[in-house]
Write a protein that holds these residues in place. Structure first.
Motif, PDB file in Angstrom:
ATOM      1  N   PRO A 122      32.306  -6.066 -18.449  1.00 19.32           N
ATOM      2  CA  PRO A 122      32.981  -5.777 -17.179  1.00 19.32           C
ATOM      3  C   PRO A 122      33.520  -4.343 -17.140  1.00 19.32           C
ATOM      4  O   PRO A 122      33.831  -3.754 -18.185  1.00 19.32           O
ATOM      5  N   TYR A 123      33.630  -3.816 -15.932  1.00 17.07           N
ATOM      6  CA  TYR A 123      34.201  -2.490 -15.728  1.00 17.07           C
ATOM      7  C   TYR A 123      35.170  -2.544 -14.555  1.00 17.07           C
ATOM      8  O   TYR A 123      34.942  -3.261 -13.587  1.00 17.07           O
ATOM      9  N   VAL A 124      36.235  -1.757 -14.662  1.00 12.39           N
ATOM     10  CA  VAL A 124      37.225  -1.638 -13.595  1.00 12.39           C
ATOM     11  C   VAL A 124      37.461  -0.159 -13.336  1.00 12.39           C
ATOM     12  O   VAL A 124      37.629   0.626 -14.288  1.00 12.39           O
ATOM     13  N   LYS A 125      37.475   0.229 -12.073  1.00 13.83           N
ATOM     14  CA  LYS A 125      37.685   1.631 -11.738  1.00 13.83           C
ATOM     15  C   LYS A 125      39.165   1.965 -11.830  1.00 13.83           C
ATOM     16  O   LYS A 125      40.012   1.335 -11.181  1.00 13.83           O
ATOM     17  N   LYS A 126      39.453   2.964 -12.648  1.00 17.64           N
ATOM     18  CA  LYS A 126      40.822   3.452 -12.788  1.00 17.64           C
ATOM     19  C   LYS A 126      40.808   4.930 -12.444  1.00 17.64           C
ATOM     20  O   LYS A 126      40.119   5.714 -13.099  1.00 17.64           O
ATOM     21  N   GLY A 127      41.575   5.284 -11.404  1.00 18.48           N
ATOM     22  CA  GLY A 127      41.450   6.632 -10.872  1.00 18.48           C
ATOM     23  C   GLY A 127      40.146   6.707 -10.105  1.00 18.48           C
ATOM     24  O   GLY A 127      39.910   5.975  -9.157  1.00 18.48           O
ATOM     25  N   LYS A 128      39.252   7.562 -10.547  1.00 15.37           N
ATOM     26  CA  LYS A 128      37.944   7.673  -9.902  1.00 15.37           C
ATOM     27  C   LYS A 128      36.816   7.378 -10.879  1.00 15.37           C
ATOM     28  O   LYS A 128      35.664   7.704 -10.623  1.00 15.37           O
ATOM     29  N   LYS A 129      37.170   6.730 -11.994  1.00  8.63           N
ATOM     30  CA  LYS A 129      36.179   6.511 -13.034  1.00  8.63           C
ATOM     31  C   LYS A 129      36.176   5.050 -13.477  1.00  8.63           C
ATOM     32  O   LYS A 129      37.235   4.446 -13.688  1.00  8.63           O
ATOM     33  N   LEU A 130      34.969   4.483 -13.607  1.00  7.19           N
ATOM     34  CA  LEU A 130      34.841   3.119 -14.117  1.00  7.19           C
ATOM     35  C   LEU A 130      35.103   3.109 -15.617  1.00  7.19           C
ATOM     36  O   LEU A 130      34.556   3.925 -16.365  1.00  7.19           O
ATOM     37  N   GLN A 131      35.938   2.174 -16.049  1.00  9.33           N
ATOM     38  CA  GLN A 131      36.246   2.063 -17.467  1.00  9.33           C
ATOM     39  C   GLN A 131      36.004   0.631 -17.931  1.00  9.33           C
ATOM     40  O   GLN A 131      36.253  -0.324 -17.197  1.00  9.33           O
ATOM     41  N   ALA A 132      35.516   0.506 -19.161  1.00  3.18           N
ATOM     42  CA  ALA A 132      35.244  -0.823 -19.721  1.00  3.18           C
ATOM     43  C   ALA A 132      36.516  -1.648 -19.784  1.00  3.18           C
ATOM     44  O   ALA A 132      37.610  -1.125 -20.061  1.00  3.18           O
ATOM     45  N   ALA A 133      36.388  -2.939 -19.492  1.00  2.00           N
ATOM     46  CA  ALA A 133      37.555  -3.839 -19.481  1.00  2.00           C
ATOM     47  C   ALA A 133      37.133  -5.197 -20.016  1.00  2.00           C
ATOM     48  O   ALA A 133      35.946  -5.488 -20.199  1.00  2.00           O
TER      49      ALA A 133
END
Length: 697
Positions: A284-295
């Motif tokens: 899964p990925y979640v966008k934090k700020g303007k960037k998708l990050q692994a979660a």
């Protein structure tokens, strides 16, 4: 019917049967290389020799002689043939010795090893020594494209590949040149083949002269686990076999299904497998700020819950993509209903198809096999060669019998068969609907006409008009009768009919695909769920938060704010309904990579986090609920027929006759979905075809 004795057993067969067919009806095995049930008789290899009593004092080719060619005995006895006499045995050994004269001893390194007809028949019918000491003939390998690898030293000139490309694929790009020992199979001008069905020559070649270039030296057949499944690259639903080793799909082969794909599959179906393991979403990925990050899954679900809980049902939407199975679409529908949203759709933006108009209004009613019964076909806004290559081969098969006339309204493309180009717009369709024009008379005289409407034609500003006019043409020309329904919609997506069957369309006051995209762009939609939907205009979604449930890093994943990784069709058991309304099911061949999960399981887990727990905990329970609501989906490989009256009601709808060009929605055959766009092989094919098109212009 005629009587014939096969190895002393008297049987009765149709008099047009060949001796080979008669022998098989009696249970006798006849070896062959050049003969194929779906191709014309060549009589090249002579491996099928048999002895005929009362005939010439020499072995006869059983593939080229029919039962009616044999003479009865002096007292009217039934003619006799023998498949296992000393004459036949010696003849077959001699033929095999000749076939092996120039054949290289490549068995340890040959990609055909383990599934080679020549290898098997040399063991069964050949001899264990060779009397040939001269140098073997060498033939230069040919470049015929990125899909088929050639090792022409192995070729035995059975011409199966030549007959397939000419007769079935309809592209005369292979042929036999030269005579005697100088004879060789070639592509004439040393150019790549352009057929969308060319990969089938790999299955047809009995000796390994033509093998799969992407699969070369990847695996041996005995290493692979074999899983029977269904293809989802188009709306045909071809029967396939997925061969996998460990966690990877290594190749995809066709299975015989007379009602759907016979034994052919398209090149996209066959060579898509490298796209199943590249650009995959495996966590899964979640966008934090303007960037998708692994979660983690918990973090991703919490992020979705935060978005949904701060919105309301009317401001939430869901779009199902082209490759989604019925189970996950059903689960998504239930989840959206629980959230109070009627904004659901699985159709292209602006589609006129609607399940409320009856099943006959959106399926291929005469069935794919029924194409062979047609005596007139009208194609409306569709290019079946690109949208459904295997179905197009079936139209060509009907055309080759000479009993069908074909008319086309839309783009004048090369469809591999002759047709009359009637026009490009809706005005031409309106003209035929009113009974004007030469082709209207052709349809009127036909006993079993078919009107095939492309999905692109019923999508857009005049989609409803096209649908109504096409139904009018079918109704007024006898295409809709008591024992025949020739009104056909050709879908290009595997998920479409199943989604329409379960009513995954906007509810009362709900938005369709075009409406959701527009609402998202204007800030009237807070959250949009995309179930593998990559074919919509991502740039028009504005600031709407996008939750993408899918398999590949395609358009949807690039636009997504939250990514939930799902399983591809080879990694799950899912129900699909093909364009003719036939219920089919895939079978899991491998497991999804990384942390990816099956789509229905993602939606079930998400529903619990959202406080709207769906009423099933397993795939079995989900299907029990699904079958209870839609019983026809429980009948695998069966077609729930549409009601012809529904087509009549469509025809009664007012249809404006404004001008509107009818075009196919598929511009590039090789890049129609996320899996295809992740495939290096499909990218090479697409680039090659673009180059050939540019050179032709």
């Amino acid at each position: 019917m005629a009587q014939i004795k096969v190895d002393g057993e008297l049987i009765e067969v149709p008099d047009h049967f060949t001796l080979m067919q008669a022998a098989e009806a009696a249970g006798a095995e006849i070896p062959r290389f050049c003969y194929h049930e779906r191709l014309s008789v060549a009589g090249n290899c002579r491996m099928c020799l048999v002895e005929v009593k009362g005939g010439p004092p020499k072995p006869q080719a059983s593939c080229a002689m029919s039962v009616r060619d044999l003479r009865p005995g002096p007292n009217g006895e039934a003619p006799e043939m023998f498949t296992n006499t000393p004459m036949v045995k010696k003849a077959r050994e001699g033929v095999m010795e000749f076939l092996l004269i120039n054949h290289p001893l490549d068995c340890p390194i040959c990609d055909q090893g383990g599934e080679c007809d020549l290898q098997d028949q040399a063991m069964a019918y050949g001899v264990d020594t060779s009397r040939y000491w001269e140098n073997k003939r060498a033939v230069e390998n040919k470049h015929i494209g990125p899909l088929v690898k050639t090792i022409m030293n192995r070729c035995i000139h059975c011409t199966r590949c030549v007959r397939f490309t000419t007769e079935v694929a309809g592209v005369s790009e292979l042929g036999l040149i030269g005579r005697g020992e100088d004879a060789e199979i070639t592509s004439y001008l040393e150019r790549s083949m352009t057929s969308e069905l060319q990969g089938n020559v790999i299955d047809l070649c009995p000796v390994g002269a033509l093998t799969s270039k992407p699969y070369a030296f990847q695996a041996r057949p005995w290493e692979l686990s074999k899983t029977e499944s269904i293809d989802v690259m188009d709306g045909v639903g071809s029967s396939i076999r997925v061969d996998a080793r460990g966690k990877e799909v290594m190749r995809i082969l066709p299975r015989v299904h007379e009602g759907v794909n016979e034994e052919w599959i398209s090149d996209k179906t066959r060579f898509i497998w490298d796209g199943l393991r590249t650009q995959r979403l495996d966590r899964p990925y979640v966008k934090k700020g303007k960037k998708l990050q692994a979660a983690s899954w918990a973090e991703a679900f919490a992020a979705v819950a935060a978005l949904v809980n701060t919105s309301e049902g009317a401001r939430i939407g869901a779009i199902a993509g082209d490759l989604a199975g019925v189970e996950e679409i059903y689960a998504l529908k239930q989840l959206m209903t629980a959230l109070g949203s009627a904004n659901i759709d699985a159709r292209p933006a602006g589609s006129a198809l609607d399940p409320k108009k009856g099943r006959a209004s959106y399926i291929f009613n005469p069935t794919i096999a029924g194409i062979e019964e047609a005596d007139a076909i009208l194609l409306v806004g569709t290019n079946p060669r690109k949208e459904a290559a295997v179905l197009n081969a079936r139209i060509r098969k009907a055309w080759r019998t000479g009993n069908v006339e074909i008319g086309v309204i839309g783009h004048a493309a090369d469809l591999t068969y002759d047709y009359t180009h009637l026009g490009a717009g809706i005005d031409t369709l309106a003209e035929i609907a009113s009974g004007k024009g030469a082709f209207a008379k052709v349809l009127k005289k036909a006993k079993k006409p078919i009107v095939i409407v492309g999905e692109g034609a019923v999508t857009g500003a005049s989609g409803k008009d096209v649908l109504a006019l096409a139904a009018e043409v079918a109704k007024t020309n006898g295409a809709v009768a008591k024992d025949w329904n020739g009104f056909s919609v050709l879908h290009n997506a595997a998920a479409r009919v199943g989604a329409l069957d379960i009513g995954f369309v906007p509810g009362r006051g709900g938005l369709d695909t075009a409406g959701m995209v527009k609402a998202a762009g204007s800030g009237k939609l807070d959250v949009l769920f995309l179930l593998g939907a990559d074919e919509i205009d991502m740039g028009a979604l504005g600031d709407t938060k996008v939750v993408y449930i899918g398999t590949h890093g395609d358009a949807g994943a690039h636009r997504a704010d939250i990514i939930l990784p799902a399983a591809a069709y080879t990694e799950k058991s899912a129900t699909y309904v093909n364009t003719e309304g036939r219920v089919q099911m895939t079978t899991r061949a491998i497991f999804a990579p990384g942390e990816a999960k099956e789509d229905w399981a993602i939606l079930r887990a998400l529903s619990g986090v959202l406080g709207q727990t769906l009423p099933f905990d397993s795939l079995t329970a989900l299907r029990a609920s699904l079958y209870g609501e839609f019983p026809h989906l429980a009948r695998l490989d069966a077609i729930a027929a549409g009601n012809g009256d529904d087509v009549g009601k469509l025809a009664n709808a007012a249809a404006a006759k404004k001008n509107y060009a009818l075009v196919s929605p598929v511009s590039d055959f090789y890049l129609t979905n996320p899996i295809a766009r992740a495939s290096a092989v499909m990218a090479e094919c697409s680039q090659l075809m673009a180059g050939l098109k540019q050179a032709a212009e």
